[in-house]
Design a protein around this motif. Sequence first.
Motif, PDB file in Angstrom:
ATOM      1  N   GLN A   1       0.850  -1.197   0.000  1.00 58.07           N
ATOM      2  CA  GLN A   1       0.000   0.000   0.000  1.00 58.07           C
ATOM      3  C   GLN A   1       0.883   1.245   0.000  1.00 58.07           C
ATOM      4  O   GLN A   1       1.754   1.380   0.849  1.00 58.07           O
ATOM      5  CB  GLN A   1      -0.884   0.009   1.261  1.00 58.07           C
TER       6      GLN A   1
ATOM      7  N   GLN B   1       0.918   5.716  -0.946  1.00 55.33           N
ATOM      8  CA  GLN B   1       0.119   6.893  -1.266  1.00 55.33           C
ATOM      9  C   GLN B   1       0.233   7.141  -2.772  1.00 55.33           C
ATOM     10  O   GLN B   1       1.228   6.794  -3.387  1.00 55.33           O
ATOM     11  CB  GLN B   1       0.655   8.113  -0.522  1.00 55.33           C
ATOM     12  N   TYR B   2      -0.784   7.780  -3.314  1.00 56.86           N
ATOM     13  CA  TYR B   2      -0.765   8.093  -4.746  1.00 56.86           C
ATOM     14  C   TYR B   2       0.507   8.842  -5.134  1.00 56.86           C
ATOM     15  O   TYR B   2       1.092   8.609  -6.173  1.00 56.86           O
ATOM     16  CB  TYR B   2      -1.995   8.917  -5.142  1.00 56.86           C
TER      17      TYR B   2
ATOM     18  N   GLU C   1      -4.290   9.659   5.863  1.00 60.58           N
ATOM     19  CA  GLU C   1      -5.412  10.402   5.292  1.00 60.58           C
ATOM     20  C   GLU C   1      -5.248  10.556   3.777  1.00 60.58           C
ATOM     21  O   GLU C   1      -6.191  10.856   3.080  1.00 60.58           O
ATOM     22  CB  GLU C   1      -5.568  11.782   5.955  1.00 60.58           C
TER      23      GLU C   1
ATOM     24  N   ARG D   1      -4.755   9.465  -0.178  1.00 61.17           N
ATOM     25  CA  ARG D   1      -5.349   8.383  -0.959  1.00 61.17           C
ATOM     26  C   ARG D   1      -4.282   7.316  -1.146  1.00 61.17           C
ATOM     27  O   ARG D   1      -3.132   7.624  -1.426  1.00 61.17           O
ATOM     28  CB  ARG D   1      -5.819   8.902  -2.319  1.00 61.17           C
ATOM     29  N   ARG D   2      -4.676   6.056  -1.012  1.00 62.28           N
ATOM     30  CA  ARG D   2      -3.704   4.966  -1.110  1.00 62.28           C
ATOM     31  C   ARG D   2      -4.043   4.042  -2.266  1.00 62.28           C
ATOM     32  O   ARG D   2      -5.181   3.973  -2.700  1.00 62.28           O
ATOM     33  CB  ARG D   2      -3.659   4.180   0.198  1.00 62.28           C
ATOM     34  N   LYS D   3      -3.036   3.367  -2.766  1.00 65.64           N
ATOM     35  CA  LYS D   3      -3.288   2.378  -3.814  1.00 65.64           C
ATOM     36  C   LYS D   3      -2.361   1.199  -3.607  1.00 65.64           C
ATOM     37  O   LYS D   3      -1.302   1.325  -2.984  1.00 65.64           O
ATOM     38  CB  LYS D   3      -3.128   2.997  -5.195  1.00 65.64           C
TER      39      LYS D   3
END
Length: 169
Positions: free
Chosen positions: A49, A51-52, A142, A144-146
């Motif tokens: 995981q 962060q963007y 907080e 956005r995760r990918k």
Amino acid sequence: AHPGVVAVLGLEAAAPGECELSRLLQDKLQYEMRLRYLKHYFPIDYTVQVQYEEVLRPANITRLRNGTVSELALRYLWFHVSSQAVLRIREVLPEKHPSWRYTQELAWLFDALGEEYSKYQQTDVEEVVAELVKVVHSAGAEGRRKAVRPKALLDNCLKVMRMLFGAHC
């Protein structure tokens, strides 16, 4: 030329230390090594995981270049994103994992590169880059995760590194 102008121009070209370390990293990031250590030694379809902002692709660099971000700032951003990617991968590896030592060696190279970049302040780079670097290091969930495959993170690292260092080194 005015001394200040020379200093600024000097920042644009990669320093000898940067070039040497980028060559060592390129050797470490050869396709066979990325394949073995970041794909074969992981479960099928394994992801980490991130962060963007921790995913830096050639397209991002092209967009920032068109937004007239300096080459120095782009290398600074690449360094922060790539060293963070190595950390993300290391976080999931137990010491006995066959990829542990490989990622340790990558981390050492990035630490050495960190010495090269430690002289730059966030004020030396464009605000857009300073903001991205801040987000990369704000471990806050907080953002956005990918889910990204470990190999894909370092594939991007290598592609972007070739874009940024190819002409200078």
